[in-house]
Design a protein around this motif. Structure first.
Motif, PDB file in Angstrom:
ATOM      1  N   ARG A  58      11.365 -11.200   5.039  1.00 52.74           N
ATOM      2  CA  ARG A  58      10.398 -11.529   3.847  1.00 52.74           C
ATOM      3  C   ARG A  58      10.792 -12.976   3.054  1.00 52.74           C
ATOM      4  O   ARG A  58       9.560 -12.667   2.241  1.00 52.74           O
ATOM      5  CB  ARG A  58      10.379 -10.502   2.970  1.00 52.74           C
ATOM      6  N   THR A  62       5.732 -18.391   4.083  1.00 58.54           N
ATOM      7  CA  THR A  62       4.951 -18.533   5.269  1.00 58.54           C
ATOM      8  C   THR A  62       4.284 -19.576   4.695  1.00 58.54           C
ATOM      9  O   THR A  62       3.698 -20.011   3.928  1.00 58.54           O
ATOM     10  CB  THR A  62       3.808 -17.109   5.577  1.00 58.54           C
ATOM     11  N   THR A  64       1.118 -20.888   5.265  1.00 65.25           N
ATOM     12  CA  THR A  64      -0.536 -20.679   5.145  1.00 65.25           C
ATOM     13  C   THR A  64      -1.129 -20.987   5.039  1.00 65.25           C
ATOM     14  O   THR A  64      -2.399 -21.702   5.497  1.00 65.25           O
ATOM     15  CB  THR A  64      -0.779 -19.425   4.045  1.00 65.25           C
ATOM     16  N   LYS A 104       0.718 -23.157  13.295  1.00 69.76           N
ATOM     17  CA  LYS A 104      -0.318 -21.675  13.238  1.00 69.76           C
ATOM     18  C   LYS A 104       1.095 -20.425  13.933  1.00 69.76           C
ATOM     19  O   LYS A 104       0.637 -19.420  13.527  1.00 69.76           O
ATOM     20  CB  LYS A 104      -1.528 -22.171  14.619  1.00 69.76           C
ATOM     21  N   GLU A 105       1.846 -20.887  15.115  1.00 72.99           N
ATOM     22  CA  GLU A 105       2.183 -19.664  15.233  1.00 72.99           C
ATOM     23  C   GLU A 105       3.415 -18.743  14.141  1.00 72.99           C
ATOM     24  O   GLU A 105       3.813 -17.882  13.952  1.00 72.99           O
ATOM     25  CB  GLU A 105       3.601 -19.909  17.057  1.00 72.99           C
ATOM     26  N   SER A 106       3.811 -19.586  13.505  1.00 76.84           N
ATOM     27  CA  SER A 106       4.502 -19.517  11.842  1.00 76.84           C
ATOM     28  C   SER A 106       3.177 -19.095  10.703  1.00 76.84           C
ATOM     29  O   SER A 106       3.714 -18.371   9.979  1.00 76.84           O
ATOM     30  CB  SER A 106       5.328 -20.363  11.778  1.00 76.84           C
ATOM     31  N   GLY A 107       2.454 -18.540  10.929  1.00 76.70           N
ATOM     32  CA  GLY A 107       1.561 -18.220   9.599  1.00 76.70           C
ATOM     33  C   GLY A 107      -0.027 -19.153   9.483  1.00 76.70           C
ATOM     34  O   GLY A 107      -0.478 -18.567   7.931  1.00 76.70           O
ATOM     35  N   GLU A 109      -2.543 -20.751   8.044  1.00 73.29           N
ATOM     36  CA  GLU A 109      -4.668 -19.924   8.093  1.00 73.29           C
ATOM     37  C   GLU A 109      -5.218 -21.005   7.208  1.00 73.29           C
ATOM     38  O   GLU A 109      -6.379 -21.253   8.329  1.00 73.29           O
ATOM     39  CB  GLU A 109      -4.438 -18.909   7.305  1.00 73.29           C
ATOM     40  N   LYS A 321      10.068 -22.493  10.649  1.00 72.56           N
ATOM     41  CA  LYS A 321      11.311 -21.928   9.721  1.00 72.56           C
ATOM     42  C   LYS A 321      12.530 -22.569   8.760  1.00 72.56           C
ATOM     43  O   LYS A 321      12.687 -22.650   7.542  1.00 72.56           O
ATOM     44  CB  LYS A 321      11.972 -20.610  10.243  1.00 72.56           C
ATOM     45  N   GLU A 331       6.104 -20.338  -3.458  1.00 75.28           N
ATOM     46  CA  GLU A 331       4.604 -19.507  -2.921  1.00 75.28           C
ATOM     47  C   GLU A 331       3.666 -18.563  -4.322  1.00 75.28           C
ATOM     48  O   GLU A 331       3.152 -18.685  -4.287  1.00 75.28           O
ATOM     49  CB  GLU A 331       5.203 -18.103  -2.338  1.00 75.28           C
TER      50      GLU A 331
END
Length: 352
Positions: A58, A62, A64, A104-107, A109, A321, A331
């Motif tokens: 968690r 990300t 985003t 994109k594969e890591s999130g 948008e 990552k 974030e």
């Protein structure tokens, strides 16, 4: 004692049998107890360990919304620019696409392409290919660009406009002499006339139009309300002039932005003067410094927390990552400043 005497004594024989049975039962129950305790210990530790791993997952950020400054080259000389032309490097198209796929594969948008001036390289074709790839192949909800608008042609909209959600044009003043002082100009071209032309193209080709302004010593007393309302952008991003060591401040910098910097109070006064503009989105230095995920031309995340740009390793070499851990990205501040909004033109319900 002789064997004969043992068999001759029933009491001793019975005692021997009882002792043997006791030993067998004690051994059995001892193994059963320790087996049960071990199982319970493992079952209690396993969820705890699992919880730690879940917590760790968690805590992985990300990406985003990502800002990819794929080129540093620019045809303007804005005095406060904080991503200057220190190199002319641009990744090969295939490598840039590989990095975008990893994001994109890591999130990811939303991707925002910037520079330098992103339309300069290969006359906008490189940028167009990336826009098309992100929308059609990666199926990203939002693809946007920040540009000074000086080299955009209508043919670009005809070819790539369908795949672009937002086009942001930088405009710091609606007075041409002020733009000249800032350095947001080239030759005798009118930056303001060009702004209106691009606004009409965005309307025609169904691209959401946005304006970015950097508030500094040359425009801090200007009232832009009437002009912004006339252009009617979906968002008017208003930034406080920011110093970055090695970019627009310090010995190795290509710019000297100290003379452009204004105080927090003067920035707030500008915002109050324009509080009636519904599309106004203010961003102070505090909000801006660590709430953006910035990729440089090598696809390295840039950490700006210490007032300079400290690069991570490239996501092409170590993955997203690992690289993002060195980005300095906050974030919570990203969400607090409204970094996530309705950013797909399909969801904006605009009247074209």
């Amino acid at each position: 004692m002789q064997l004969s005497s043992l068999f001759a004594s029933p009491v001793l024989l019975l005692q021997l049998c009882i002792d043997s049975l006791r030993f067998m039962f004690a051994s059995f129950f001892s193994k059963l107890y320790y087996s049960t305790v071990y199982s319970e210990t493992i079952s209690s530790v396993a969820p705890a360990a699992s919880k730690v791993h879940q917590e760790k997952d968690r805590n992985v950020m990300t990406p985003t919304s990502v800002n990819y400054h794929f080129t540093r080259k620019c045809n303007y000389k804005c005095g406060f620019c904080f991503h200057t032309a220190k190199t002319s490097f641009v990744l090969p198209l295939d490598e840039a696409k590989r990095g975008l796929k990893l994001l994109k594969e890591s999130g990811m948008e939303k991707i925002n392409f910037s520079g330098g001036e992103p339309f300069l390289h290969d006359r906008g074709e490189f940028l167009g290919e990336l826009v098309q790839y992100c929308k059609q192949d990666l199926q990203l909800p939002s693809v946007s660009i920040v540009s000074n608008g000086s080299t955009i042609k209508e043919e670009w909209f005809q070819k790539y406009g369908d795949d672009l959600d937002i086009l942001a044009i930088s405009c710091d003043s609606f007075d041409e002499s002020t733009n000249q002082l800032i350095g947001r100009t080239q030759g005798g071209k009118s930056h303001i006339d060009n702004l209106h032309k691009i606004r009409s193209w965005c309307q025609q080709y169904k691209v959401a139009f946005k304006i970015n302004s950097v508030i500094n010593t040359f425009n801090m007393y200007e009232d832009m309300t009437e002009n912004i309302l006339q252009l009617n952008p979906v968002r008017w991003k208003v930034f406080q002039c920011l110093l970055i060591d090695g970019e627009n401040a310090g010995e190795k910098a290509l710019r000297e932005a100290e003379r452009f910097v204004i105080s927090e109070q003067l920035f707030q006064e500008f915002l109050e003067r324009h509080s009636s503009v519904p599309c106004l989105v203010p961003e102070s230095n505090e909000k801006m410094r660590n709430s953006y995920l910035i990729l440089d031309e090598y696809m390295r995340f840039l950490d700006c927390r210490e007032g300079r740009k400290d690069p991570s390793k490239s996501i092409l070499d170590v993955g997203v990552k690992k690289a993002i851990c060195f980005s300095g990205f906050d974030e919570n501040m990203f969400l607090k400043r409204g970094g996530k909004y309705v950013w797909s033109k399909a969801d904006m319900k605009l009247e074209w």
